[in-house]
Design a protein around this motif. Structure first.
Motif, PDB file in Angstrom:
ATOM      1  N   ILE A 104       0.834  -1.203   0.000  1.00 27.69           N
ATOM      2  CA  ILE A 104       0.000   0.000   0.000  1.00 27.69           C
ATOM      3  C   ILE A 104       0.870   1.254   0.000  1.00 27.69           C
ATOM      4  O   ILE A 104       0.653   2.196  -0.777  1.00 27.69           O
ATOM      5  N   ASP A 105       1.883   1.276   0.874  1.00 26.03           N
ATOM      6  CA  ASP A 105       2.780   2.437   0.937  1.00 26.03           C
ATOM      7  C   ASP A 105       3.508   2.662  -0.389  1.00 26.03           C
ATOM      8  O   ASP A 105       3.577   3.788  -0.900  1.00 26.03           O
ATOM      9  N   CYS A 106       4.056   1.593  -0.938  1.00 23.74           N
ATOM     10  CA  CYS A 106       4.836   1.723  -2.174  1.00 23.74           C
ATOM     11  C   CYS A 106       3.967   2.146  -3.350  1.00 23.74           C
ATOM     12  O   CYS A 106       4.470   2.723  -4.327  1.00 23.74           O
ATOM     13  N   LEU A 132      -6.488  -0.303   2.399  1.00 21.11           N
ATOM     14  CA  LEU A 132      -7.198  -1.177   3.336  1.00 21.11           C
ATOM     15  C   LEU A 132      -8.696  -1.189   3.078  1.00 21.11           C
ATOM     16  O   LEU A 132      -9.402  -2.111   3.501  1.00 21.11           O
ATOM     17  N   SER A 133      -9.201  -0.195   2.374  1.00 18.68           N
ATOM     18  CA  SER A 133     -10.632  -0.107   2.094  1.00 18.68           C
ATOM     19  C   SER A 133     -11.040  -0.822   0.810  1.00 18.68           C
ATOM     20  O   SER A 133     -12.238  -0.971   0.543  1.00 18.68           O
ATOM     21  N   ARG A 134     -10.058  -1.276   0.023  1.00 17.87           N
ATOM     22  CA  ARG A 134     -10.398  -1.970  -1.218  1.00 17.87           C
ATOM     23  C   ARG A 134     -11.092  -3.282  -0.890  1.00 17.87           C
ATOM     24  O   ARG A 134     -10.745  -3.955   0.072  1.00 17.87           O
ATOM     25  N   THR A 135     -12.094  -3.659  -1.676  1.00 19.48           N
ATOM     26  CA  THR A 135     -12.934  -4.818  -1.353  1.00 19.48           C
ATOM     27  C   THR A 135     -12.666  -6.009  -2.263  1.00 19.48           C
ATOM     28  O   THR A 135     -12.050  -5.885  -3.331  1.00 19.48           O
ATOM     29  N   LEU A 283       8.217  -1.489  13.304  1.00 14.19           N
ATOM     30  CA  LEU A 283       7.076  -1.193  14.167  1.00 14.19           C
ATOM     31  C   LEU A 283       7.526  -0.518  15.450  1.00 14.19           C
ATOM     32  O   LEU A 283       6.824   0.325  16.002  1.00 14.19           O
ATOM     33  N   LEU A 284       8.714  -0.877  15.918  1.00 18.10           N
ATOM     34  CA  LEU A 284       9.253  -0.275  17.140  1.00 18.10           C
ATOM     35  C   LEU A 284       9.608   1.189  16.924  1.00 18.10           C
ATOM     36  O   LEU A 284       9.384   2.031  17.799  1.00 18.10           O
ATOM     37  N   THR A 285      10.146   1.505  15.751  1.00 12.76           N
ATOM     38  CA  THR A 285      10.693   2.848  15.490  1.00 12.76           C
ATOM     39  C   THR A 285       9.820   3.668  14.545  1.00 12.76           C
ATOM     40  O   THR A 285      10.294   4.632  13.951  1.00 12.76           O
ATOM     41  N   ASN A 286       8.569   3.268  14.398  1.00 16.08           N
ATOM     42  CA  ASN A 286       7.617   4.019  13.564  1.00 16.08           C
ATOM     43  C   ASN A 286       8.037   4.123  12.106  1.00 16.08           C
ATOM     44  O   ASN A 286       7.874   5.174  11.476  1.00 16.08           O
ATOM     45  N   THR A 304       1.613   5.971   9.326  1.00 21.27           N
ATOM     46  CA  THR A 304       0.202   5.565   9.255  1.00 21.27           C
ATOM     47  C   THR A 304       0.074   4.054   9.224  1.00 21.27           C
ATOM     48  O   THR A 304      -0.788   3.469   9.901  1.00 21.27           O
ATOM     49  N   SER A 305       0.926   3.385   8.457  1.00 22.17           N
ATOM     50  CA  SER A 305       0.886   1.928   8.380  1.00 22.17           C
ATOM     51  C   SER A 305       1.225   1.293   9.719  1.00 22.17           C
ATOM     52  O   SER A 305       0.596   0.314  10.134  1.00 22.17           O
ATOM     53  N   VAL A 306       2.220   1.831  10.412  1.00 23.17           N
ATOM     54  CA  VAL A 306       2.574   1.312  11.734  1.00 23.17           C
ATOM     55  C   VAL A 306       1.382   1.441  12.676  1.00 23.17           C
ATOM     56  O   VAL A 306       1.033   0.498  13.401  1.00 23.17           O
ATOM     57  N   THR A 307       0.746   2.593  12.658  1.00 24.54           N
ATOM     58  CA  THR A 307      -0.415   2.822  13.522  1.00 24.54           C
ATOM     59  C   THR A 307      -1.536   1.839  13.198  1.00 24.54           C
ATOM     60  O   THR A 307      -2.150   1.263  14.103  1.00 24.54           O
TER      61      THR A 307
END
Length: 415
Positions: A104-106, A132-135, A283-286, A304-307
């Motif tokens: 998603i990020d890339c 994440l909203s794609r169905t 995930l530890l370092t955002n 945003t992805s980490v969150t």
């Protein structure tokens, strides 16, 4: 703390990752006595707790703790080396979620993310830009209510997809029997079988099983026009310096049979703890991962992805099956990982004593504590030869070890 974990250990007797895991185990009475002594007894240092724990393992174990910068502050191993690749069972779920968020990020156009390979801006666009909203309707062409299932719901097990039409933690058999190099048609047939046997309402039912992630993987393949192996290699293996010949997915990690693992994102990966830590560091370092030389990989994940990965993703879904719902700790779930706290009814209280983890049925146990800014990985591959207490699967003994040493780690880091 220990009295509460007696309840936890007994409750985990039903913990299975997928339906064909139910098997008899041989019982080594000496190992049983050692294990019981470890549960009933006490240890007062991380070293002594680890030495006590490792006596119950099949192949030995290793344990590593990393500080907020990803520097190793504790390491101990016995037989099983830090760099040894072994199956990690449900530890794979975190990897699958991170792979999806990397895609998603890339695929975004606002920021340049690290080492995306050919999964770059506007390449994952079948059915609309990947998110994440794609169905399933957008990408796989599913119709009706099941066509409204989102990638978010699949990665958080709230898609309403049942396991074998029932309420267990199983999966359709085709996930573990796909032939090597399975075609798109074969994969579509498998995920359609999942769709057709399921009766849950998307977003309304949480059920821990492997079917959700199989569908999520197929959505990524179709959206990006690439196989899961290509996506995984470009987004995870290459930048992190994992061994491509060993970091492989299998449909059934318990047998020597070689199968296509492109739908086995819930359980099928083999990796070493040293290499897994390079990914978990993000995930530890955002967002910053580590490469093979220990250097930082900035923008490996967006903040945003980490969150999203670590957030409570239940969103009001009813718990249909969770191996942890039988006792007081009603754990929450993120994207591919559990959120464990002792006071889940009060979110603010939960957030103060929260760890995120992706434990495997074989005992592999990585966890992350964002409040105290550290992460730890207990690497073990127990499949029941020595750890022969029928009421205590390998996952429960790893949990007990982790809960025993967590206060000792907190003392060591002063937080």
């Amino acid at each position: 703390m220990k009295s509460a974990f007696y309840i936890l250990l007994i409750s985990l007797s039903s913990f299975v990752v997928f339906s064909n895991c139910n098997k008899s185990v041989s019982k080594d009475k000496n190992a049983q006595s050692l294990l019981l002594a470890g549960i009933a007894g006490s240890c007062f240092t991380i070293d002594s707790c680890f030495d006590q724990y490792v006596k119950t393992t099949d192949e030995g174990a290793s344990f590593q703790v990393y500080d907020q910068s990803g520097n190793k502050i504790y390491a101990r191993q016995s037989v099983l080396d830090y760099n040894t690749y072994r199956p990690i069972a449900s530890g794979s779920k975190w990897v699958t979620a991170i792979t999806a968020m990397r895609a998603i990020d890339c695929n975004t156009s606002s920021v340049t993310f690290a080492n995306c390979g050919t999964v770059t801006t506007n390449t994952c666009v079948t059915g609309g830009a990947l998110s994440l909203s794609r169905t399933t309707g957008d990408i796989l062409g599913w119709t009706g209510t099941k066509g409204t299932i989102t990638l978010r719901q699949l990665l958080s097990f709230t898609s309403g997809l049942n396991a074998g039409g029932g309420n267990g933690s199983g999966q359709v058999s085709c996930i573990s029997t796909l032939p090597v190099g399975a075609t798109g048609t074969q994969k579509d047939s498998c995920v359609n079988e999942i769709r057709d046997q399921s009766t849950g309402t998307p977003g309304a039912l949480y059920q821990y099983n492997s079917n959700h992630m199989a569908v999520a993987q197929r959505m990524l393949e179709v959206s990006c026009g690439k196989t899961w192996d290509t996506i995984f290699t470009q987004l995870i293996v290459n930048p992190l310096g994992w061994d491509a010949s060993q970091a492989v997915w299998r449909g059934n990690y318990r047998t020597a049979e070689v199968t296509d693992g492109s739908l086995s994102g819930a359980f099928g990966l083999s990796i070493s703890p040293e290499h897994y830590a390079r990914m978990l560091n993000a995930l530890l370092t955002n967002g910053t991962a580590k490469n093979s030389s220990g250097a930082n990989i900035a923008n490996f994940l967006s903040t945003t992805s980490v969150t999203e990965i670590l957030a409570d993703q239940y969103n009001g879904a009813k718990i249909g099956y969770s191996q942890f719902s039988a006792f007081g700790y009603r754990w929450q779930y993120g994207l591919g990982n559990w959120r464990f706290c002792t006071t889940t009814d009060i979110p603010a209280e939960c957030d103060r004593d929260l760890i995120s983890h992706s434990i495997g049925i074989n005992g592999f146990f990585p966890w992350l504590d964002k409040n105290r800014n550290y992460m730890a990985i207990l690497a073990v591959n127990n499949i029941g030869r020595k750890n022969g207490l029928s009421l205590l699967p390998a996952s429960s003994t790893s949990l007990f070890f982790a809960e025993t040493v967590r206060p000792l780690i907190h003392l060591q880091i002063g937080r």
